[in-house]
Enzyme design. Structure first.
Site, mmCIF file in Angstrom:
data_model
loop_
_atom_site.group_PDB
_atom_site.id
_atom_site.type_symbol
_atom_site.label_atom_id
_atom_site.label_comp_id
_atom_site.label_asym_id
_atom_site.label_seq_id
_atom_site.Cartn_x
_atom_site.Cartn_y
_atom_site.Cartn_z
ATOM 1 N N HIS A 109 0.862 -1.205 0.000
ATOM 2 C CA HIS A 109 0.000 0.000 0.000
ATOM 3 C C HIS A 109 0.884 1.236 0.000
ATOM 4 C CE1 HIS A 109 -3.785 2.201 1.549
ATOM 5 N NE2 HIS A 109 -2.875 3.123 1.290
ATOM 6 N N HIS A 150 1.405 5.410 -1.817
ATOM 7 C CA HIS A 150 0.985 6.513 -2.686
ATOM 8 C C HIS A 150 2.233 7.057 -3.362
ATOM 9 C CE1 HIS A 150 -3.076 6.716 -0.906
ATOM 10 N NE2 HIS A 150 -2.446 6.256 0.163
ATOM 11 N N LEU A 151 2.357 6.806 -4.662
ATOM 12 C CA LEU A 151 3.543 7.292 -5.388
ATOM 13 C C LEU A 151 3.289 8.630 -6.063
ATOM 14 C CD1 LEU A 151 4.963 4.004 -6.996
ATOM 15 C CD2 LEU A 151 5.710 5.172 -4.907
ATOM 16 N N ARG A 152 2.020 9.073 -6.081
ATOM 17 C CA ARG A 152 1.668 10.372 -6.700
ATOM 18 C C ARG A 152 2.001 10.383 -8.189
ATOM 19 N NH1 ARG A 152 -1.311 10.815 -2.306
ATOM 20 N NH2 ARG A 152 -0.319 11.840 -0.537
ATOM 21 N N ASN A 178 -5.417 7.082 -6.075
ATOM 22 C CA ASN A 178 -6.143 8.337 -5.772
ATOM 23 C C ASN A 178 -5.416 9.563 -6.323
ATOM 24 O OD1 ASN A 178 -4.099 8.008 -3.800
ATOM 25 N ND2 ASN A 178 -5.193 9.242 -2.304
ATOM 26 N N LYS A 220 -9.707 -0.590 -5.223
ATOM 27 C CA LYS A 220 -9.642 0.140 -3.958
ATOM 28 C C LYS A 220 -10.962 0.833 -3.679
ATOM 29 C CE LYS A 220 -8.013 2.167 -0.289
ATOM 30 N NZ LYS A 220 -6.766 2.806 0.075
ATOM 31 N N HIS A 226 -10.382 1.227 2.382
ATOM 32 C CA HIS A 226 -10.109 2.272 3.387
ATOM 33 C C HIS A 226 -11.282 2.195 4.354
ATOM 34 C CE1 HIS A 226 -8.459 6.253 4.745
ATOM 35 N NE2 HIS A 226 -9.619 6.183 5.378
ATOM 36 N N HIS A 282 -4.317 -0.362 6.266
ATOM 37 C CA HIS A 282 -3.776 0.470 7.356
ATOM 38 C C HIS A 282 -4.616 0.412 8.625
ATOM 39 C CE1 HIS A 282 -6.633 3.057 5.294
ATOM 40 N NE2 HIS A 282 -5.776 3.450 4.380
ATOM 41 N N LEU A 324 -4.505 9.500 7.810
ATOM 42 C CA LEU A 324 -5.798 8.835 7.959
ATOM 43 C C LEU A 324 -5.641 7.363 7.613
ATOM 44 C CD1 LEU A 324 -8.176 11.520 6.456
ATOM 45 C CD2 LEU A 324 -8.120 10.723 8.823
ATOM 46 N N ASP A 334 1.569 2.758 3.445
ATOM 47 C CA ASP A 334 0.709 3.934 3.267
ATOM 48 C C ASP A 334 1.549 5.207 3.216
ATOM 49 O OD1 ASP A 334 -1.613 5.328 2.785
ATOM 50 O OD2 ASP A 334 -2.188 5.477 4.887
ATOM 51 N N HIS A 385 3.170 14.663 1.030
ATOM 52 C CA HIS A 385 2.589 15.964 0.661
ATOM 53 C C HIS A 385 3.692 16.987 0.865
ATOM 54 C CE1 HIS A 385 -1.647 14.672 0.536
ATOM 55 N NE2 HIS A 385 -1.387 13.940 1.611
ATOM 56 N N ALA A 430 -3.785 15.041 5.151
ATOM 57 C CA ALA A 430 -3.478 13.795 5.858
ATOM 58 C C ALA A 430 -2.437 13.026 5.068
ATOM 59 C CB ALA A 430 -4.735 12.961 5.998
HETATM 60 C C1 NCD Z 1 -3.532 9.323 1.835
HETATM 61 C C2 NCD Z 1 -3.107 10.334 0.775
HETATM 62 O O1 NCD Z 1 -2.558 11.371 1.137
HETATM 63 O O2 NCD Z 1 -3.295 10.050 -0.409
HETATM 64 N N1 NCD Z 1 -3.418 9.939 3.123
HETATM 65 C C3 NCD Z 1 -3.279 9.283 4.304
HETATM 66 O O3 NCD Z 1 -3.313 9.951 5.342
HETATM 67 N N2 NCD Z 1 -3.090 7.995 4.365
HETATM 68 C C4 NCD Z 1 -4.889 8.862 1.555
HETATM 69 C C5 NCD Z 1 -5.262 7.638 2.341
HETATM 70 O O4 NCD Z 1 -4.734 6.550 2.088
HETATM 71 O O5 NCD Z 1 -6.075 7.751 3.231
HETATM 72 ZN ZN ZN Z 2 -3.286 5.150 1.661
#
Ligand code: NCD
Ligand code: ZN
Length: 345
Positions: A14, A16-18, A42, A100, A137, A175, A220, A248, A252, A264
């Site tokens: 899990h 987030h690579l953006r 996302n 997801k 989630h 998570h 989150l 996770d 940011h 988050a």
């Molecule tokens: C994630 C994000 O920033 O894309 N943020 C997080 O706090 N985990 C989104 C998510 O997985 O809830």
């Molecule tokens: Zn996540």
């Protein structure tokens, strides 16, 4: 005292690579430590079609540092209008590894998420039939539910009936942060698993308010009370094949965290294996790190285990205050702290 450990190459189930510049800034950290990763969809707009997932996979591969040996596993973001035929085609062609489910408005870029899971009955039947995992989630979004209770209420209101109605559907509760989640997963059949992040093993909710508001400790689902951290930790180090590694990591830029309404997400990719090794070491079960990091995930997904190994050494490493890449500045998890293990590769 063990001075180093060598384990089968791990995966991150899990992350987030953006996209764009942020992708270029962060992907190398994940690719350095992990052989594969389940890449969250996302983006804006979210990854919904097979074509969008293939294009995103291409951008990830293009952004990898030279010589990296890393496979991104793509995920389909579910909306109320998710198309079972398109999703099944993506799974059968090896483009989508999973779907997801973000309840609408649960977290960053989830505005297109699912408003009512009952709208997805046809899709869930298809996924159950073809063995495609559903990643969840697990938080309700009702504003009248206390933010610290949203995971437990989700389990009661949504997950319990879902598991009853789709008894063979593979589900990963992502998570997990509560004793209720750890108990639910441990007590379910082998088709239910959970990912666990470094931060939910290491911090409790006090970290978010330590002498003032700490935006870099906010993610989150939000970190919970100490008793929940201990329950999640116990699950992670238990050796149960239902619990596996999912960072996770959610970067940011500093300005989006240190703001009146900060985003988050905790960016833990640079020292992810160091974090997990520290936890398993503190619990006296370093011998179980390999199962959690490198075996339980692929076994759950029905994918082969990685070839090759990685080594961690018991050595102090000081975490930088900020990770910088061009104009991008992100504060990593553990910023300014000293880690007791070093990932050597
Ligand atoms: C994630 C994000 O920033 O894309 N943020 C997080 O706090 N985990 C989104 C998510 O997985 O809830
Ligand atoms: Zn996540």
């Amino acid at each position: 005292m063990t001075s180093q450990i060598t384990i089968r190459r791990p995966d991150d189930w899990h992350v987030h690579l953006r996209d764009g510049e942020m992708l270029e800034a962060v992907v190398g950290y994940t690719a350095r430590q992990f052989a594969r990763a389940i890449v969250m969809p996302n983006l804006t707009p979210p990854v919904i079609t097979v074509a969008a997932a293939e294009a995103y996979r291409g951008r990830i591969l293009d952004a990898l540092p030279a010589g990296a040996d890393f496979t991104p596993l793509m995920v389909c973001y579910l909306t109320d209008d998710a198309d079972p035929a398109e999703i099944a085609r993506g799974y059968e062609q090896g483009v989508f590894a999973a779907c997801k489910l973000y309840p609408a408005h649960a977290t960053t870029n989830s505005a297109h998420g699912v408003t009512d899971i009952r709208k997805l009955t046809g899709l869930l039947e298809t996924m159950q039939r073809i063995g495609m995992p559903l990643l969840i989630h697990g938080e309700v979004t009702d504003r009248d539910i206390d933010i610290f209770d949203r995971e437990a209420v989700f389990i009661e209101r949504v997950l319990t009936p879902l598991v009853r109605d789709f008894p063979a559907l593979k589900i990963v509760l992502e998570h997990i942060t509560t004793a209720e989640a750890a108990e639910f997963v441990a007590g379910s059949g082998p088709q239910i698993g959970a990912t666990i992040t470094p931060q939910h093993l290491i911090i409790n909710r006090n970290a978010i308010f330590d002498g003032g508001i700490r935006p870099h400790a906010y993610c989150l689902p939000v970190a919970k009370r100490e008793r929940h951290r201990l329950a999640v930790r116990k699950a992670a180090v238990s050796g149960s094949p239902k619990f596996f590694l999912g960072t996770d990591s959610a970067p940011h830029g500093i300005g989006r965290k240190e703001a009146a309404c900060g985003c988050a997400g905790i960016f833990n990719a640079p020292y992810a294996m160091e974090s997990y090794a520290q936890v398993f070491d503190e619990e006296g079960v370093l011998d179980r790190l390999e199962g959690f990091a490198s075996e339980h995930g692929p076994n759950f997904y029905g994918l082969p285990l990685n070839e090759g190994t990685v080594t961690l050494k018991r050595e102090d490493v000081t975490v930088e205050d900020v990770v910088t890449h061009g104009d991008i500045r992100v504060v990593p998890f553990h910023a300014g702290e000293t880690m007791r293990w070093r990932f050597v590769g």
